[in-house]
Design a protein around this motif. Sequence first.
Motif, PDB file in Angstrom:
ATOM      1  N   ILE A   1      14.069   2.877 -12.739  1.00 46.18           N
ATOM      2  CA  ILE A   1      13.002   2.998 -11.737  1.00 46.18           C
ATOM      3  C   ILE A   1      12.424   4.417 -11.782  1.00 46.18           C
ATOM      4  O   ILE A   1      13.142   5.395 -11.585  1.00 46.18           O
ATOM      5  CB  ILE A   1      13.531   2.647 -10.332  1.00 46.18           C
ATOM      6  CG1 ILE A   1      13.921   1.164 -10.296  1.00 46.18           C
ATOM      7  CG2 ILE A   1      12.479   2.969  -9.256  1.00 46.18           C
ATOM      8  CD1 ILE A   1      14.519   0.675  -8.993  1.00 46.18           C
ATOM      9  N   ILE A   2      11.118   4.493 -12.073  1.00 45.02           N
ATOM     10  CA  ILE A   2      10.478   5.812 -12.170  1.00 45.02           C
ATOM     11  C   ILE A   2      10.235   6.361 -10.760  1.00 45.02           C
ATOM     12  O   ILE A   2      10.128   5.607  -9.794  1.00 45.02           O
ATOM     13  CB  ILE A   2       9.160   5.762 -12.966  1.00 45.02           C
ATOM     14  CG1 ILE A   2       8.129   4.837 -12.305  1.00 45.02           C
ATOM     15  CG2 ILE A   2       9.412   5.335 -14.412  1.00 45.02           C
ATOM     16  CD1 ILE A   2       6.748   4.894 -12.954  1.00 45.02           C
ATOM     17  N   ARG A   3      10.160   7.665 -10.660  1.00 47.06           N
ATOM     18  CA  ARG A   3      10.060   8.356  -9.358  1.00 47.06           C
ATOM     19  C   ARG A   3       8.704   9.050  -9.255  1.00 47.06           C
ATOM     20  O   ARG A   3       8.020   9.286 -10.259  1.00 47.06           O
ATOM     21  CB  ARG A   3      11.195   9.375  -9.194  1.00 47.06           C
ATOM     22  CG  ARG A   3      12.572   8.815  -9.460  1.00 47.06           C
ATOM     23  CD  ARG A   3      12.925   7.661  -8.535  1.00 47.06           C
ATOM     24  NE  ARG A   3      13.928   6.792  -9.146  1.00 47.06           N
ATOM     25  CZ  ARG A   3      15.248   6.948  -8.994  1.00 47.06           C
ATOM     26  NH1 ARG A   3      15.723   7.936  -8.268  1.00 47.06           N
ATOM     27  NH2 ARG A   3      16.084   6.083  -9.589  1.00 47.06           N
ATOM     28  N   GLU A   4       8.362   9.364  -8.017  1.00 44.70           N
ATOM     29  CA  GLU A   4       7.051   9.987  -7.742  1.00 44.70           C
ATOM     30  C   GLU A   4       6.886  11.225  -8.641  1.00 44.70           C
ATOM     31  O   GLU A   4       7.838  11.953  -8.892  1.00 44.70           O
ATOM     32  CB  GLU A   4       6.888  10.337  -6.268  1.00 44.70           C
ATOM     33  CG  GLU A   4       7.942  11.180  -5.672  1.00 44.70           C
ATOM     34  CD  GLU A   4       7.698  11.440  -4.179  1.00 44.70           C
ATOM     35  OE1 GLU A   4       8.682  11.700  -3.501  1.00 44.70           O
ATOM     36  OE2 GLU A   4       6.554  11.417  -3.693  1.00 44.70           O
TER      37      GLU A   4
ATOM     38  N   GLY B   1      25.503   1.140  -8.134  1.00 45.28           N
ATOM     39  CA  GLY B   1      24.832   2.315  -7.536  1.00 45.28           C
ATOM     40  C   GLY B   1      23.376   2.029  -7.207  1.00 45.28           C
ATOM     41  O   GLY B   1      22.500   2.861  -7.448  1.00 45.28           O
ATOM     42  N   LEU B   2      23.130   0.844  -6.657  1.00 48.47           N
ATOM     43  CA  LEU B   2      21.747   0.450  -6.350  1.00 48.47           C
ATOM     44  C   LEU B   2      21.392   0.771  -4.906  1.00 48.47           C
ATOM     45  O   LEU B   2      22.185   0.517  -3.998  1.00 48.47           O
ATOM     46  CB  LEU B   2      21.553  -1.058  -6.570  1.00 48.47           C
ATOM     47  CG  LEU B   2      21.948  -1.630  -7.934  1.00 48.47           C
ATOM     48  CD1 LEU B   2      21.640  -3.123  -7.966  1.00 48.47           C
ATOM     49  CD2 LEU B   2      21.243  -0.888  -9.072  1.00 48.47           C
ATOM     50  N   ARG B   3      20.153   1.246  -4.690  1.00 52.02           N
ATOM     51  CA  ARG B   3      19.615   1.339  -3.322  1.00 52.02           C
ATOM     52  C   ARG B   3      19.151  -0.059  -2.945  1.00 52.02           C
ATOM     53  O   ARG B   3      18.670  -0.809  -3.811  1.00 52.02           O
ATOM     54  CB  ARG B   3      18.416   2.296  -3.277  1.00 52.02           C
ATOM     55  CG  ARG B   3      18.772   3.767  -3.125  1.00 52.02           C
ATOM     56  CD  ARG B   3      17.524   4.643  -3.061  1.00 52.02           C
ATOM     57  NE  ARG B   3      16.632   4.308  -1.945  1.00 52.02           N
ATOM     58  CZ  ARG B   3      15.409   4.850  -1.783  1.00 52.02           C
ATOM     59  NH1 ARG B   3      14.945   5.714  -2.670  1.00 52.02           N
ATOM     60  NH2 ARG B   3      14.644   4.515  -0.761  1.00 52.02           N
ATOM     61  N   GLY B   4      19.289  -0.411  -1.663  1.00 55.43           N
ATOM     62  CA  GLY B   4      18.842  -1.732  -1.214  1.00 55.43           C
ATOM     63  C   GLY B   4      17.346  -1.899  -1.411  1.00 55.43           C
ATOM     64  O   GLY B   4      16.577  -0.949  -1.220  1.00 55.43           O
ATOM     65  N   GLY B   5      16.956  -3.118  -1.800  1.00 56.06           N
ATOM     66  CA  GLY B   5      15.518  -3.380  -1.963  1.00 56.06           C
ATOM     67  C   GLY B   5      15.172  -4.800  -1.574  1.00 56.06           C
ATOM     68  O   GLY B   5      15.928  -5.728  -1.835  1.00 56.06           O
ATOM     69  N   VAL B   6      14.021  -4.959  -0.931  1.00 55.54           N
ATOM     70  CA  VAL B   6      13.513  -6.307  -0.627  1.00 55.54           C
ATOM     71  C   VAL B   6      12.264  -6.612  -1.451  1.00 55.54           C
ATOM     72  O   VAL B   6      11.746  -7.730  -1.431  1.00 55.54           O
ATOM     73  CB  VAL B   6      13.198  -6.478   0.892  1.00 55.54           C
ATOM     74  CG1 VAL B   6      14.470  -6.449   1.722  1.00 55.54           C
ATOM     75  CG2 VAL B   6      12.220  -5.398   1.357  1.00 55.54           C
ATOM     76  N   GLY B   7      11.802  -5.591  -2.187  1.00 50.00           N
ATOM     77  CA  GLY B   7      10.646  -5.804  -3.058  1.00 50.00           C
ATOM     78  C   GLY B   7      10.704  -4.841  -4.231  1.00 50.00           C
ATOM     79  O   GLY B   7      11.387  -3.816  -4.168  1.00 50.00           O
TER      80      GLY B   7
ATOM     81  N   LEU C   1      11.769   2.882  -3.398  1.00 49.45           N
ATOM     82  CA  LEU C   1      12.794   3.168  -4.417  1.00 49.45           C
ATOM     83  C   LEU C   1      12.310   4.239  -5.394  1.00 49.45           C
ATOM     84  O   LEU C   1      13.105   4.836  -6.110  1.00 49.45           O
ATOM     85  CB  LEU C   1      13.157   1.875  -5.164  1.00 49.45           C
ATOM     86  CG  LEU C   1      13.835   0.789  -4.320  1.00 49.45           C
ATOM     87  CD1 LEU C   1      13.999  -0.486  -5.123  1.00 49.45           C
ATOM     88  CD2 LEU C   1      15.169   1.278  -3.776  1.00 49.45           C
ATOM     89  N   SER C   2      11.010   4.481  -5.412  1.00 47.59           N
ATOM     90  CA  SER C   2      10.454   5.522  -6.293  1.00 47.59           C
ATOM     91  C   SER C   2      10.277   6.846  -5.579  1.00 47.59           C
ATOM     92  O   SER C   2       9.722   7.789  -6.145  1.00 47.59           O
ATOM     93  CB  SER C   2       9.100   5.049  -6.862  1.00 47.59           C
ATOM     94  OG  SER C   2       9.286   3.910  -7.675  1.00 47.59           O
ATOM     95  N   VAL C   3      10.735   6.917  -4.324  1.00 46.26           N
ATOM     96  CA  VAL C   3      10.581   8.144  -3.528  1.00 46.26           C
ATOM     97  C   VAL C   3      11.960   8.565  -3.026  1.00 46.26           C
ATOM     98  O   VAL C   3      12.559   7.883  -2.193  1.00 46.26           O
ATOM     99  CB  VAL C   3       9.628   7.909  -2.333  1.00 46.26           C
ATOM    100  CG1 VAL C   3       9.507   9.162  -1.459  1.00 46.26           C
ATOM    101  CG2 VAL C   3       8.254   7.477  -2.838  1.00 46.26           C
ATOM    102  N   ASP C   4      12.470   9.665  -3.576  1.00 45.22           N
ATOM    103  CA  ASP C   4      13.835  10.107  -3.235  1.00 45.22           C
ATOM    104  C   ASP C   4      13.820  11.064  -2.057  1.00 45.22           C
ATOM    105  O   ASP C   4      14.389  12.147  -2.115  1.00 45.22           O
ATOM    106  CB  ASP C   4      14.473  10.790  -4.465  1.00 45.22           C
ATOM    107  CG  ASP C   4      14.712   9.788  -5.586  1.00 45.22           C
ATOM    108  OD1 ASP C   4      14.587  10.170  -6.767  1.00 45.22           O
ATOM    109  OD2 ASP C   4      14.975   8.592  -5.270  1.00 45.22           O
ATOM    110  N   ARG C   5      13.118  10.701  -1.030  1.00 43.02           N
ATOM    111  CA  ARG C   5      13.080  11.529   0.185  1.00 43.02           C
ATOM    112  C   ARG C   5      12.606  10.643   1.331  1.00 43.02           C
ATOM    113  O   ARG C   5      11.946   9.629   1.103  1.00 43.02           O
ATOM    114  CB  ARG C   5      12.134  12.737   0.017  1.00 43.02           C
ATOM    115  CG  ARG C   5      10.684  12.360  -0.276  1.00 43.02           C
ATOM    116  CD  ARG C   5       9.842  13.538  -0.787  1.00 43.02           C
ATOM    117  NE  ARG C   5       8.556  13.065  -1.273  1.00 43.02           N
ATOM    118  CZ  ARG C   5       7.411  13.150  -0.545  1.00 43.02           C
ATOM    119  NH1 ARG C   5       7.430  13.683   0.670  1.00 43.02           N
ATOM    120  NH2 ARG C   5       6.264  12.676  -1.040  1.00 43.02           N
TER     121      ARG C   5
END
Length: 187
Positions: A7-10, A54-60, A115-119
Motif C-alpha cells: 500500500i503506497i503512502r501519501e 500486521g494489517l491495519r483494519g480496512g473496510v475499503g 491506509l495510505s495516510v500514516d497519521r
Amino acid sequence: MITMKDIIREGNPTLREVAEEVVLPLSDEDIKLGEEMMEFLHNSQDPVKAEELGLRGGVGLAAPQLDISKRIIAVHVPSGDLENPEPTLSAVMYNPKILSHSVQDACLGEGEGCLSVDREVPGYVVRHNKITLSYVDASGVKQKIRLKNYEAIVVQHEIDHLNGVMFYDHINQENPYALKDGVLVIE
Ligand SMILES: Cc1nc(NNC(=O)[C@H](CC2CCCC2)CN(O)CO)c(F)c(N2CCN3CCOC[C@@H]3C2)n1
Ligand code: NI
C-alpha cells in the motif's frame, strides 16, 4: 497476497492521479486483482490474521493505493452487530460511478482515516448521505444500487481515491469540526 508493504503512502504521486477506466470485458488480471483486494479486507478484519500479517483494519480499498491507477475498488462493510455476521455491503466494483446523490450531507462522527495516510487527521469529512451508484461487478454485470449512511460514506472515500482526492481534502481548514446545518453525523 496484499499486505501493508503493497500500500503506497501519501507523497506517492499515484494517489493524486485520476485513474483509468477498466477495459471491458474484464481481464483475468483485473478479476484477480479485485479478488486480492477483497481478500485483504477480509484478512484485515480478522483479528488473528490482521495480527499475524500486521494489517491495519480496512473496510475499503482502491487500486491506486496499490500503485495501480485503475478504477477498481473493493468494499467490505460488516453489519456491526456480532449476531448478524452478514456484511451490509461486500463488493468489488469496476468503473464505479455516482449517478446521483441526496441534497442531505453526512459525515462519520469519528472522522476518517486512510491506509495510505500514516497519521491522524482530525475533522469531519462531509460527504453525500445517499448515493445512486453504477458499477460493473466481478462477473462483468452492470449493477445500479442505492446506498446511504455508513456504506455510502465508505464508497465515496474509495471513489475519491480514483480521482486523486484524499479524505483530508474535504476537512475545513479553519475549523475541522465546522458543520453546516442539517449535516447528519453518523456514529
Ligand atoms: C470506518 C472504518 N475505517 C477503518 N479503516 N480505514 C478504512 O477502511 C479506510 C477507508 C474508510 C475510512 C472512512 C470511510 C472508509 C481504508 N482506506 O484508506 C481505503 O481507501 C476500519 F478498519 C473500520 N473498522 C470498522 C469495522 N471493523 C470490523 C472488524 O475489523 C476491524 C474493522 C475496523 N472502520
Ligand atoms: Ni483511503
